[in-house]
Design a protein around this motif. Structure first.
Motif, PDB file in Angstrom:
ATOM      1  N   LYS A 104       0.840  -1.210   0.000  1.00 34.49           N
ATOM      2  CA  LYS A 104       0.000   0.000   0.000  1.00 34.49           C
ATOM      3  C   LYS A 104       0.870   1.253   0.000  1.00 34.49           C
ATOM      4  O   LYS A 104       1.882   1.300   0.693  1.00 34.49           O
ATOM      5  CB  LYS A 104      -0.894   0.022   1.238  1.00 34.49           C
ATOM      6  N   LEU A 106       1.897   5.024   1.104  1.00 34.00           N
ATOM      7  CA  LEU A 106       1.769   5.748   2.377  1.00 34.00           C
ATOM      8  C   LEU A 106       0.959   7.030   2.209  1.00 34.00           C
ATOM      9  O   LEU A 106       0.965   7.626   1.132  1.00 34.00           O
ATOM     10  CB  LEU A 106       3.147   6.105   2.927  1.00 34.00           C
ATOM     11  N   SER A 142      -7.487   3.415   5.204  1.00 35.08           N
ATOM     12  CA  SER A 142      -6.634   2.244   5.438  1.00 35.08           C
ATOM     13  C   SER A 142      -6.943   1.081   4.494  1.00 35.08           C
ATOM     14  O   SER A 142      -6.159   0.140   4.411  1.00 35.08           O
ATOM     15  CB  SER A 142      -6.755   1.775   6.891  1.00 35.08           C
ATOM     16  N   GLU A 146      -1.563   2.913   3.436  1.00 33.76           N
ATOM     17  CA  GLU A 146      -0.936   2.707   4.739  1.00 33.76           C
ATOM     18  C   GLU A 146      -0.905   4.074   5.418  1.00 33.76           C
ATOM     19  O   GLU A 146      -0.099   4.936   5.054  1.00 33.76           O
ATOM     20  CB  GLU A 146       0.481   2.170   4.545  1.00 33.76           C
ATOM     21  N   ASN A 148       0.050   6.741   7.688  1.00 37.96           N
ATOM     22  CA  ASN A 148       1.203   7.032   8.540  1.00 37.96           C
ATOM     23  C   ASN A 148       0.798   7.898   9.723  1.00 37.96           C
ATOM     24  O   ASN A 148       1.164   7.635  10.858  1.00 37.96           O
ATOM     25  CB  ASN A 148       2.293   7.726   7.706  1.00 37.96           C
TER      26      ASN A 148
END
Length: 196
Positions: A104, A106, A142, A146, A148
């Motif tokens: 994935k 970020l 999500s 991803e 962060n």
């Protein structure tokens, strides 16, 4: 030498992520959209609206030319196939693929929301409801990304009429991420035979 430079550049693009910054703001009834800190659109300035009008006019002119061409040259009759294969994305299958994706891209999200309603009780109630938004947004993001970091500051202004918000998203993509996501979209396609 040039070939090695190009090859190393391609490898770097494949491996290392490229940050993409998008910023959306609504302040004092004016809407702003920025891309890499450059103003792309604002509801105050009419330059972008004129540009969009030109694009629409060009498209309409092209359509008129197509219609005139069709009138002069009537289309030839084609043989009709009784069955045609239709492509359609299976949403549940795509959701599963994206959810289980280990590659994935970020994302970092930072934002704020300042709002106000003249009724203080309703303003407080709305504040409680709006505090659910960050968790819901985290869940939605999500699936594809991803996440962060996700920071959203919500500030109520009691006994006032106010609405201003801003959100900044920084996406970290590389070519491998994009190719793999496109591959997952392709995998989720299903073919159905449809009679025209």
């Amino acid at each position: 030498m040039i070939f090695l430079f190009i090859l190393s550049l391609i490898i770097l693009l494949i491996i290392f992520p490229i940050p993409i910054k998008i910023e959306v703001k609504f302040i004092d009834n004016i809407f702003f959209f920025k891309f890499f800190n450059k103003l792309i659109y604002t509801s105050k300035d009419g330059i972008q609206i004129k540009f969009l009008k030109k694009i629409i006019e060009n498209k309409s002119n092209r359509k008129d030319k197509k219609y005139s061409y069709k009138e002069e040259h009537p289309p030839k009759k084609k043989k009709v196939n009784l069955k045609k294969k239709k492509k359609k994305i299976a949403i549940i299958r795509l959701y599963k693929y994206l959810r289980n994706n280990k590659f994935k891209p970020l994302i970092k999200i930072k934002g704020y929301l300042d709002y106000g309603i003249e009724d203080a009780a309703l303003c407080a109630l709305l504040y409680g409801i709006l505090n659910i938004v960050p968790g819901f947004l985290y869940y939605i993001l999500s699936i594809v990304f991803e996440v962060n970091s996700l920071r959203l500051n919500i500030t109520p202004e009691f006994n006032k009429k106010l609405l201003s918000f801003g959100i900044t998203g920084i996406f970290y993509f590389n070519i491998a991420n994009i190719i793999y996501i496109l591959f997952l979209f392709y995998k989720s396609l299903e073919y159905k035979e449809v009679t025209p």
